[in-house]
Design a protein around this motif. Sequence first.
Motif, PDB file in Angstrom:
ATOM      1  N   ASN A  29      13.624 -18.888  -9.598  1.00 38.43           N
ATOM      2  CA  ASN A  29      14.675 -18.542 -10.132  1.00 38.43           C
ATOM      3  C   ASN A  29      14.471 -17.093 -10.700  1.00 38.43           C
ATOM      4  OD1 ASN A  29      15.303 -17.955 -13.094  1.00 38.43           O
ATOM      5  ND2 ASN A  29      13.553 -18.677 -14.459  1.00 38.43           N
ATOM      6  N   ASN A  31      15.678 -14.663 -12.633  1.00 39.42           N
ATOM      7  CA  ASN A  31      15.734 -14.397 -13.931  1.00 39.42           C
ATOM      8  C   ASN A  31      13.686 -13.468 -13.966  1.00 39.42           C
ATOM      9  OD1 ASN A  31      18.631 -14.111 -14.625  1.00 39.42           O
ATOM     10  ND2 ASN A  31      17.983 -16.653 -15.743  1.00 39.42           N
ATOM     11  N   ASN A  32      13.301 -14.522 -14.402  1.00 37.30           N
ATOM     12  CA  ASN A  32      12.233 -14.437 -13.719  1.00 37.30           C
ATOM     13  C   ASN A  32      11.006 -12.883 -12.691  1.00 37.30           C
ATOM     14  OD1 ASN A  32       9.717 -15.236 -14.708  1.00 37.30           O
ATOM     15  ND2 ASN A  32       9.170 -16.228 -14.327  1.00 37.30           N
ATOM     16  N   SER A  35       8.980 -10.062 -14.101  1.00 37.99           N
ATOM     17  CA  SER A  35       7.597 -10.744 -14.645  1.00 37.99           C
ATOM     18  C   SER A  35       6.815 -11.116 -13.354  1.00 37.99           C
ATOM     19  CB  SER A  35       7.000 -12.372 -15.181  1.00 37.99           C
ATOM     20  OG  SER A  35       7.117 -11.602 -16.165  1.00 37.99           O
ATOM     21  N   ARG A 146      26.589 -22.917 -11.551  1.00 42.08           N
ATOM     22  CA  ARG A 146      25.395 -22.376 -11.569  1.00 42.08           C
ATOM     23  C   ARG A 146      24.021 -22.243 -12.737  1.00 42.08           C
ATOM     24  NH1 ARG A 146      23.390 -17.477 -10.260  1.00 42.08           N
ATOM     25  NH2 ARG A 146      25.748 -16.653  -9.694  1.00 42.08           N
ATOM     26  N   VAL A 147      23.280 -22.928 -12.561  1.00 41.20           N
ATOM     27  CA  VAL A 147      22.056 -22.478 -13.827  1.00 41.20           C
ATOM     28  C   VAL A 147      21.455 -22.065 -13.448  1.00 41.20           C
ATOM     29  CG1 VAL A 147      23.488 -24.913 -15.182  1.00 41.20           C
ATOM     30  CG2 VAL A 147      21.477 -24.744 -12.993  1.00 41.20           C
ATOM     31  N   PRO A 148      20.089 -21.796 -14.434  1.00 42.68           N
ATOM     32  CA  PRO A 148      19.373 -20.961 -13.978  1.00 42.68           C
ATOM     33  C   PRO A 148      17.973 -21.735 -13.454  1.00 42.68           C
ATOM     34  CG  PRO A 148      19.659 -20.215 -16.347  1.00 42.68           C
ATOM     35  CD  PRO A 148      20.357 -21.487 -16.105  1.00 42.68           C
ATOM     36  N   LYS A 149      17.777 -22.971 -13.649  1.00 41.09           N
ATOM     37  CA  LYS A 149      16.690 -24.094 -13.560  1.00 41.09           C
ATOM     38  C   LYS A 149      16.895 -24.762 -13.122  1.00 41.09           C
ATOM     39  CE  LYS A 149      14.910 -22.704 -17.237  1.00 41.09           C
ATOM     40  NZ  LYS A 149      15.452 -21.430 -17.553  1.00 41.09           N
ATOM     41  N   ILE A 151      15.273 -27.554 -13.477  1.00 40.00           N
ATOM     42  CA  ILE A 151      15.667 -28.851 -14.683  1.00 40.00           C
ATOM     43  C   ILE A 151      16.403 -28.429 -15.287  1.00 40.00           C
ATOM     44  CG2 ILE A 151      14.108 -27.194 -15.964  1.00 40.00           C
ATOM     45  CD1 ILE A 151      12.429 -29.638 -16.706  1.00 40.00           C
ATOM     46  N   ASP A 152      17.106 -27.697 -15.349  1.00 39.66           N
ATOM     47  CA  ASP A 152      18.871 -27.131 -16.200  1.00 39.66           C
ATOM     48  C   ASP A 152      19.867 -28.175 -15.356  1.00 39.66           C
ATOM     49  OD1 ASP A 152      17.480 -25.629 -18.022  1.00 39.66           O
ATOM     50  OD2 ASP A 152      18.094 -24.017 -17.178  1.00 39.66           O
ATOM     51  N   MET A 231       4.182 -19.909 -10.381  1.00 43.64           N
ATOM     52  CA  MET A 231       5.200 -18.806 -10.587  1.00 43.64           C
ATOM     53  C   MET A 231       6.168 -18.759  -9.116  1.00 43.64           C
ATOM     54  SD  MET A 231       3.935 -15.262 -12.200  1.00 43.64           S
ATOM     55  CE  MET A 231       5.216 -13.886 -13.299  1.00 43.64           C
ATOM     56  N   GLY A 233       6.298 -21.438  -8.142  1.00 46.34           N
ATOM     57  CA  GLY A 233       6.252 -23.031  -7.806  1.00 46.34           C
ATOM     58  C   GLY A 233       5.655 -23.733  -6.351  1.00 46.34           C
TER      59      GLY A 233
END
Lengths: 252, 292
Positions: A29, A31-32, A35, A146-149, A151-152, A231, A233
């Motif tokens: 992901n 976006n992460n 972090s 395309r989706v962020p994750k 699970i989405d 983080m 996965g």
Amino acid sequence: MKLFSLIFLLVMTLCADNVKVYLYTPEINVNNFKSLKMSFDSYLSGYGNYELQPFSDKETFEKYLKNKNTIAILSSWHYREISKKYNLEAMLVAKKKGSVTDRKILVGQKNTLLKGVVTSAYDTEYTNELLNSITDEHSQELSVLRVPKEIDALMSVGFGMSRFALISKDTFVHLQHINPVLSKDLKIYYESDPEYRMLLACNETDKEVTTLVSIFKNMEFSSDGKKILNMIGIDKLVVFNIRNLENRGDTK
Amino acid sequence: MRLLFFISLFTLALQAHTILVINSNSDVKKYNEAVEEFGKNFNHPFKTLDISNKSSNEIKKALYDEYPDTVYAVGAKAYQYANEYIPEKDIYFSSIVDWKRLSLASNRYGVSNELHNGMQLILIKSLFTSVNTIGVVHSKYTQNMVDDLSRDAGALGIKILPILIDEASVENMQFDTALNNSDAMMVISDPLFLNNENAVKNLFSSAKKQKKPIIAYHELFIQYGATLVISADNPTIGRQIATMIESNLNERSMEKIQYPAGTNIVFNKKEAELNGVEITSDILSIATEIRE
């Protein structure tokens, strides 16, 4: 004289270039990254002048691989594509739930024709390549959202935003556990061969690289290291050797 | 040769289809994120119109001059003008709070601003291991929302505990008993509750005392002490609209009004640690942002 030495040491420390570990994988992901970088840098700085440089696009990532002493974390799909060009050799492979391989699956509601929207958390190039390969090029009627994750992607099928989701089998098994009601109407239409999870590779093995590889290998033994691996996965990074090749079908 | 001719004709027909993106206000981040991703993922030419500094007459003139075949209206203001001046056209919308209040003709399509309850609940269930009962403060204005939430939660084995407020009780509402009976609280967009700052502060301070996590729908609540914020991912909404228009142009069937397909998750690590709430390691790979 002592003061001069101290100042000299300080200047040397400030001027010393950090050794960078480059990361790009379409399976994380993006976006992460903030972090992720902060956590990795804080962890690695405990061992020396090391830092993580994550990338959200393939082209920029590959530009940095031209440098010598490259250490990179990348997907096995990408590694296969570029390892010869950049002289990369896989040193470590990610392991999760006891397996160094993973499968990608195309999941949809039962009795659905192979057309419509596919949700995917992977980048478009990787998604199209996967779709072509697992459907034997029968994916012309599919369009990718395309989706962020992951699970989405899967929830989108469940709640009617897409017909299919391209995800890892791990994610599907996880959702089956959390929400048997949602997943009971879903069916796996296509399944890829097992592929290695992400790899840590380098193009020159010197003392610095050996040290860094060992730091990554030992991450699973500290709680901070474990959190960082989660983080991205995975559970741990293990030595990549010929036995991994022999066990490639271990999750089948 | 004939096939080539038809393909050329079809391509020309697609190019002739004009598309206008109307942005209610280009200074609003969530509108821009959707418009930007729409542009990156839509494979046909389109024009963009920012109406934030335009008068009604200027907007009317611009819409008549362009007279597009398809409109993508971002925000309520853009939708209202498109719907008023060129209602005969296909209008796609996004970023409109509570779209159900709009009167929609058959040639209207869109992505709602709010996530499907089920998506929020699955994420909560994935992340909090010990949350089985969730308290929800609401008034008569959001009764339907809470009913839907209770139904969807039941399917996941989660119990919703509704906490009903009204004009008389909202000011001095005490949440201690409700918090005692819940594992977490969920803040929904209830107008009566949110318009009363004392009530909001009251809930957050009581939750802090009882060490119960609060799950909210907007990042604004992080500053009050929310542990988790689950909202729609705006860039995904832009991509979703692009996919919907492409599907329609290619005569592929689709849901006309859809929920957002992507989620944005902000995790307040500091608050979680203060509450001592049990969070699965999935949070690290699922969260869009982790606030230290």
